[in-house]
Write a protein that holds these residues in place. Structure first.
Motif, mmCIF file in Angstrom:
data_model
loop_
_atom_site.group_PDB
_atom_site.id
_atom_site.type_symbol
_atom_site.label_atom_id
_atom_site.label_comp_id
_atom_site.label_asym_id
_atom_site.label_seq_id
_atom_site.Cartn_x
_atom_site.Cartn_y
_atom_site.Cartn_z
ATOM 1 N N TRP A 98 0.816 -1.230 0.000
ATOM 2 C CA TRP A 98 0.000 0.000 0.000
ATOM 3 C C TRP A 98 0.841 1.268 0.000
ATOM 4 C CZ3 TRP A 98 -5.048 0.028 -1.031
ATOM 5 C CH2 TRP A 98 -5.711 1.228 -0.884
ATOM 6 N N LYS A 99 1.725 1.384 0.964
ATOM 7 C CA LYS A 99 2.447 2.659 1.171
ATOM 8 C C LYS A 99 3.501 2.924 0.092
ATOM 9 C CE LYS A 99 1.142 4.511 5.308
ATOM 10 N NZ LYS A 99 1.591 4.403 6.686
ATOM 11 N N GLN A 100 3.967 1.847 -0.582
ATOM 12 C CA GLN A 100 4.949 2.065 -1.654
ATOM 13 C C GLN A 100 4.291 2.764 -2.830
ATOM 14 O OE1 GLN A 100 4.824 -0.772 -0.023
ATOM 15 N NE2 GLN A 100 6.876 -1.353 0.593
ATOM 16 N N GLN A 101 2.968 2.581 -2.942
ATOM 17 C CA GLN A 101 2.330 3.063 -4.143
ATOM 18 C C GLN A 101 1.413 4.253 -3.906
ATOM 19 O OE1 GLN A 101 -0.804 0.881 -6.096
ATOM 20 N NE2 GLN A 101 0.472 0.709 -7.909
ATOM 21 N N ARG A 102 0.624 4.182 -2.850
ATOM 22 C CA ARG A 102 -0.418 5.211 -2.666
ATOM 23 C C ARG A 102 0.019 6.273 -1.664
ATOM 24 N NH1 ARG A 102 -6.060 2.669 -4.348
ATOM 25 N NH2 ARG A 102 -5.349 0.599 -4.891
ATOM 26 N N ASP B 215 -4.799 12.181 0.856
ATOM 27 C CA ASP B 215 -5.973 11.834 0.053
ATOM 28 C C ASP B 215 -6.682 10.607 0.636
ATOM 29 O OD1 ASP B 215 -4.433 9.676 -0.742
ATOM 30 O OD2 ASP B 215 -4.133 10.369 -2.798
ATOM 31 N N THR B 216 -7.663 10.088 -0.112
ATOM 32 C CA THR B 216 -8.477 8.978 0.394
ATOM 33 C C THR B 216 -7.657 7.719 0.673
ATOM 34 O OG1 THR B 216 -9.017 8.645 -1.935
ATOM 35 C CG2 THR B 216 -10.749 9.564 -0.544
ATOM 36 N N SER B 217 -6.448 7.625 0.138
ATOM 37 C CA SER B 217 -5.643 6.429 0.386
ATOM 38 C C SER B 217 -5.310 6.285 1.870
ATOM 39 C CB SER B 217 -4.360 6.459 -0.443
ATOM 40 O OG SER B 217 -3.475 7.438 0.043
ATOM 41 N N ALA B 218 -5.304 7.412 2.599
ATOM 42 C CA ALA B 218 -4.968 7.380 4.028
ATOM 43 C C ALA B 218 -6.031 6.631 4.840
ATOM 44 C CB ALA B 218 -4.814 8.802 4.552
ATOM 45 N N ILE B 219 -7.254 6.578 4.309
ATOM 46 C CA ILE B 219 -8.336 5.893 5.038
ATOM 47 C C ILE B 219 -8.066 4.389 5.100
ATOM 48 C CG2 ILE B 219 -10.831 5.420 5.052
ATOM 49 C CD1 ILE B 219 -11.125 8.036 3.395
ATOM 50 N N MET B 220 -7.462 3.879 4.038
ATOM 51 C CA MET B 220 -7.238 2.442 3.916
ATOM 52 C C MET B 220 -5.871 2.020 4.473
ATOM 53 S SD MET B 220 -8.566 -0.356 2.934
ATOM 54 C CE MET B 220 -7.634 -1.870 3.052
ATOM 55 N N ALA B 221 -4.943 2.945 4.586
ATOM 56 C CA ALA B 221 -3.547 2.612 4.927
ATOM 57 C C ALA B 221 -3.392 1.803 6.227
ATOM 58 C CB ALA B 221 -2.697 3.885 4.959
ATOM 59 N N PRO B 222 -3.995 2.209 7.342
ATOM 60 C CA PRO B 222 -3.769 1.441 8.575
ATOM 61 C C PRO B 222 -4.299 0.014 8.476
ATOM 62 C CG PRO B 222 -5.333 3.253 8.947
ATOM 63 C CD PRO B 222 -4.804 3.404 7.565
ATOM 64 N N THR B 223 -5.422 -0.163 7.780
ATOM 65 C CA THR B 223 -5.989 -1.506 7.641
ATOM 66 C C THR B 223 -5.054 -2.399 6.829
ATOM 67 O OG1 THR B 223 -8.228 -0.677 7.837
ATOM 68 C CG2 THR B 223 -7.976 -2.790 6.749
ATOM 69 N N ALA B 224 -4.554 -1.884 5.721
ATOM 70 C CA ALA B 224 -3.621 -2.666 4.903
ATOM 71 C C ALA B 224 -2.393 -3.029 5.739
ATOM 72 C CB ALA B 224 -3.215 -1.871 3.659
ATOM 73 N N HIS B 225 -1.926 -2.079 6.513
ATOM 74 C CA HIS B 225 -0.720 -2.277 7.328
ATOM 75 C C HIS B 225 -0.923 -3.364 8.383
ATOM 76 C CE1 HIS B 225 2.934 -1.146 9.463
ATOM 77 N NE2 HIS B 225 2.233 -1.224 10.582
#
Ligand code: HEC
Ligand code: HEC
Length: 213
Positions: free
Chosen positions: A174-178, A185-195
């Motif tokens: 996730w973090k390498q790309q978004r 942006d909206t990618s921050a909403i998903m980042a902790p879950t992916a992590h």
């Protein structure tokens, strides 16, 4: 966290992003029909004739049935280099704002069968993660945002029928790309879950959604 609490955070985050985007004057006129058709032909050489996705050297994500707001947001993210991917950055940077909007609308009504092919061994585990999350690992239920059937809404993507290796790649990288650059942006909403998902949990939940129609 409760589903309502999550939804509130999400709405606030999306509003903040929508607000910052609507500050720019957007050209909303439809592009010439021939231009749009030609572009779509090009998209389909990689994303599949009915937008079902494709497994090549890279996994090409499914666009069929995807939320137009999400497609539009991601094309902008490629153009503005908030989402890094050499292939799509090249494809997207030549698109005018009106073409981005027209392209995003196109895929909504396509409904091919899921691409399939994911391992089936951990689908039951994946379903449980999708519907209940992993409270002990701070992973919320995916369904709270992506919907019970994985169809998504607005800037939250449809996951149903998405190509399995693409999903695994996104969730593990996730973090390498978004979320590149300084703008949130909206990618921050998903980042902790992916992590917070382990590799085997990613594989389980990705396999589950990849078979949803
Ligand atoms: C040369 C192959 C190629 C072409 C042509 C192409 N794409 Fe892509 N596209 C990709 C790849 C590969 C990815 C996955 C990128 C990644 O891993 O982040 C992608 C990702 C996307 C995504 C993000 C999907 C998601 O679920 O987040 C969108 C939206 C997209 N493409 C739209 C388009 C549109 C619209 C066109 C036509 C104008 C197009 N693409 C043409 C290869 C291509
Ligand atoms: C709080 C809301 C929320 C929850 C809960 C949530 N997501 Fe997301 N998810 C999002 C948003 C918003 C995006 C779009 C991110 C962006 O703009 O880059 C997203 C994007 C994704 C993507 C990228 C899809 C694509 O086409 O590239 C995947 C995969 C994903 N989520 C899987 C999951 C899984 C699996 C879970 C549960 C373990 C989950 N999400 C839980 C909000 C959420």
């Amino acid at each position: 966290m409760s589903a309502t609490g999550l939804r509130l955070i999400l709405q606030t985050a999306i509003l903040a992003v929508a607000f910052s985007v609507s500050g720019h004057a957007q050209e909303r006129l439809a592009p010439a029909r021939g231009g749009l058709e030609a572009k779509l032909e090009y998209c389909k050489t990689c994303h599949g004739l009915s937008g079902q996705g494709y497994l090549g050297y890279f996994a090409m994500p499914r666009l069929a049935g995807q939320q137009p707001e999400y497609i539009e947001a991601q094309l902008r993210a490629f153009i503005e280099r908030r989402r890094s991917n050499p292939v799509m950055q090249n494809v997207a940077h030549v698109l005018s704002p009106s073409m981005v909007t027209a392209l995003a609308m196109h895929f909504k009504n396509l409904n091919p069968k899921p691409f399939g092919g994911a391992p089936r061994g951990s689908i039951a585990t994946g379903k449980k993660i999708y519907e209940e999350g992993l409270p002990e690992a701070n992973v919320p239920a995916c369904s709270a945002c992506h919907g019970n059937e994985g169809k998504g809404q607005n800037e939250i993507p449809r996951l149903a029928g998405q190509v399995y290796p693409y999903l695994v790649g996104q969730l593990t990288g996730w973090k390498q790309q978004r979320g590149q650059g300084t703008a949130v942006d909206t990618s921050a909403i998903m980042a902790p879950t992916a992590h917070n998902l382990t590799r085997s949990q990613v594989e389980a939940v990705a396999a589950y959604v990849s078979y949803l129609q």
